[in-house]
Scaffold this active site. Structure first.
Site, short mmCIF file in Angstrom:
data_model
loop_
_atom_site.label_atom_id
_atom_site.label_comp_id
_atom_site.label_asym_id
_atom_site.label_seq_id
_atom_site.Cartn_x
_atom_site.Cartn_y
_atom_site.Cartn_z
N PHE A 67 -10.91 18.39 -20.59
CA PHE A 67 -10.75 17.75 -19.28
C PHE A 67 -9.92 16.46 -19.34
O PHE A 67 -9.76 15.79 -18.33
CB PHE A 67 -12.13 17.46 -18.66
CG PHE A 67 -13.03 16.60 -19.52
CD1 PHE A 67 -12.90 15.22 -19.56
CD2 PHE A 67 -14.03 17.19 -20.29
CE1 PHE A 67 -13.73 14.44 -20.36
CE2 PHE A 67 -14.87 16.41 -21.09
CZ PHE A 67 -14.71 15.03 -21.12
N HIS A 90 -17.74 4.64 -13.46
CA HIS A 90 -17.84 4.64 -14.92
C HIS A 90 -18.76 3.50 -15.33
O HIS A 90 -18.74 2.44 -14.71
CB HIS A 90 -16.47 4.41 -15.56
CG HIS A 90 -16.57 4.06 -17.02
ND1 HIS A 90 -16.67 5.02 -18.01
CD2 HIS A 90 -16.68 2.85 -17.65
CE1 HIS A 90 -16.81 4.41 -19.18
NE2 HIS A 90 -16.82 3.10 -18.99
N ARG A 120 -23.94 8.30 -7.97
CA ARG A 120 -23.24 9.59 -8.03
C ARG A 120 -23.85 10.62 -7.08
O ARG A 120 -23.14 11.41 -6.47
CB ARG A 120 -23.21 10.09 -9.47
CG ARG A 120 -22.12 9.36 -10.29
CD ARG A 120 -22.24 9.60 -11.76
NE ARG A 120 -21.06 9.17 -12.50
CZ ARG A 120 -21.02 9.02 -13.81
NH1 ARG A 120 -22.09 9.28 -14.54
NH2 ARG A 120 -19.91 8.62 -14.42
N LYS A 142 -14.33 4.29 -9.37
CA LYS A 142 -13.17 5.17 -9.57
C LYS A 142 -12.41 5.42 -8.26
O LYS A 142 -12.91 5.10 -7.17
CB LYS A 142 -13.66 6.49 -10.19
CG LYS A 142 -14.26 6.32 -11.60
CD LYS A 142 -14.66 7.66 -12.20
CE LYS A 142 -15.21 7.51 -13.61
NZ LYS A 142 -15.57 8.82 -14.22
N TYR A 145 -9.78 6.03 -22.19
CA TYR A 145 -10.55 7.25 -22.44
C TYR A 145 -10.14 7.93 -23.76
O TYR A 145 -10.35 9.14 -23.92
CB TYR A 145 -10.41 8.23 -21.27
CG TYR A 145 -11.32 7.91 -20.10
CD1 TYR A 145 -12.71 7.92 -20.24
CD2 TYR A 145 -10.81 7.62 -18.85
CE1 TYR A 145 -13.57 7.65 -19.18
CE2 TYR A 145 -11.65 7.33 -17.76
CZ TYR A 145 -13.03 7.36 -17.95
OH TYR A 145 -13.86 7.09 -16.90
N ASN A 168 -16.32 11.53 -10.01
CA ASN A 168 -17.74 11.15 -9.97
C ASN A 168 -18.01 9.67 -9.74
O ASN A 168 -19.00 9.12 -10.20
CB ASN A 168 -18.47 11.69 -11.21
CG ASN A 168 -17.96 11.09 -12.50
OD1 ASN A 168 -17.05 10.28 -12.48
ND2 ASN A 168 -18.55 11.47 -13.61
N ARG A 207 -26.41 2.29 -15.97
CA ARG A 207 -26.38 3.75 -16.13
C ARG A 207 -27.42 4.41 -15.22
O ARG A 207 -27.17 5.48 -14.66
CB ARG A 207 -26.65 4.14 -17.60
CG ARG A 207 -25.62 3.67 -18.60
CD ARG A 207 -24.34 4.44 -18.62
NE ARG A 207 -24.49 5.86 -18.86
CZ ARG A 207 -23.45 6.69 -19.04
NH1 ARG A 207 -22.20 6.22 -18.98
NH2 ARG A 207 -23.63 7.97 -19.24
N GLU A 245 -14.89 -2.18 -24.15
CA GLU A 245 -14.34 -1.84 -22.83
C GLU A 245 -14.07 -3.10 -22.00
O GLU A 245 -13.08 -3.16 -21.27
CB GLU A 245 -15.31 -0.91 -22.09
CG GLU A 245 -15.39 0.47 -22.74
CD GLU A 245 -16.29 1.44 -22.01
OE1 GLU A 245 -16.31 2.62 -22.39
OE2 GLU A 245 -16.98 1.03 -21.04
N THR A 277 -23.74 12.30 -15.14
CA THR A 277 -22.29 12.52 -15.06
C THR A 277 -21.94 13.54 -13.98
O THR A 277 -20.99 13.34 -13.22
CB THR A 277 -21.77 13.02 -16.44
OG1 THR A 277 -22.21 12.11 -17.45
CG2 THR A 277 -20.26 13.12 -16.45
#
Ligand code: UDP
Length: 141
Positions: free
Chosen positions: A59, A117, A104, A11, A51, A114, A87, A128, A93
């Site tokens: 949010f 993704h 993270r 990100k 998203y 964060n 993950r 995706e 998260t």
């Protein structure tokens, strides 16, 4: 475990921190191979579409604003159990809850900035990946 692909996004906050290489290194050390990659400045429409599942969440606007605040690095990762493995590398998260040594925990500042993704299941990963890469741009590693 099955050979899988997952969609990963570094990100804008992590791109700005100049830790793309550090994060790629973690993928490679975990046995994940980069099967496609590109840096991209998302448009608002692209971020909203990506998203869309969160459209009704409080949010959502802040998330989209953040995701278009600078370029992101988007990659397809391939490997045994790639979705879960990725993950696990990402961590929770909320970085305050992320296990030590996860991406993270090490690079994210807050739940809304964060760092990364990652697809949450093989089915979502397929959607995706197709959102960002034509199948001819994803390589078998
Ligand atoms: N998010 C947020 N506030 C929240 C929950 C989520 O800003 O209270 C953002 C955060 O950037 C997160 C993204 O929305 O990464 C997607 O949320 P999800 O629950 O799918 O988390 P993830 O799969 O990214 O861990």
């Amino acid at each position: 475990m099955a050979l899988e692909r997952t969609l990963s996004i570094i990100k804008p906050d992590a791109v700005a921190k100049n830790v793309i290489g550090e994060i790629y290194s973690r993928f490679e050390k975990a046995g994940l191979k980069v099967a496609a990659a590109k840096m991209k400045q998302l448009s608002r429409a692209e971020a909203e579409g990506f998203y869309a599942v969160h459209r009704e969440r409080p949010f959502f606007k802040a998330l989209v604003d953040f995701m278009i605040s600078g370029p992101v690095m988007i990659q397809v990762l391939e490997g045994e159990g790639a979705v879960l493995k990725h993950r696990d590398l990402m961590g929770a998260t909320n970085p305050k809850e992320a296990a030590a040594g996860t991406i993270r925990a090490d690079f994210a500042d807050s739940i809304d900035a964060n760092a990364v993704h990652g697809s949450d299941a093989a089915e979502t990963a397929a959607v995706e990946i197709a959102y960002f890469f034509p199948s001819t741009d994803v390589y078998v590693r």
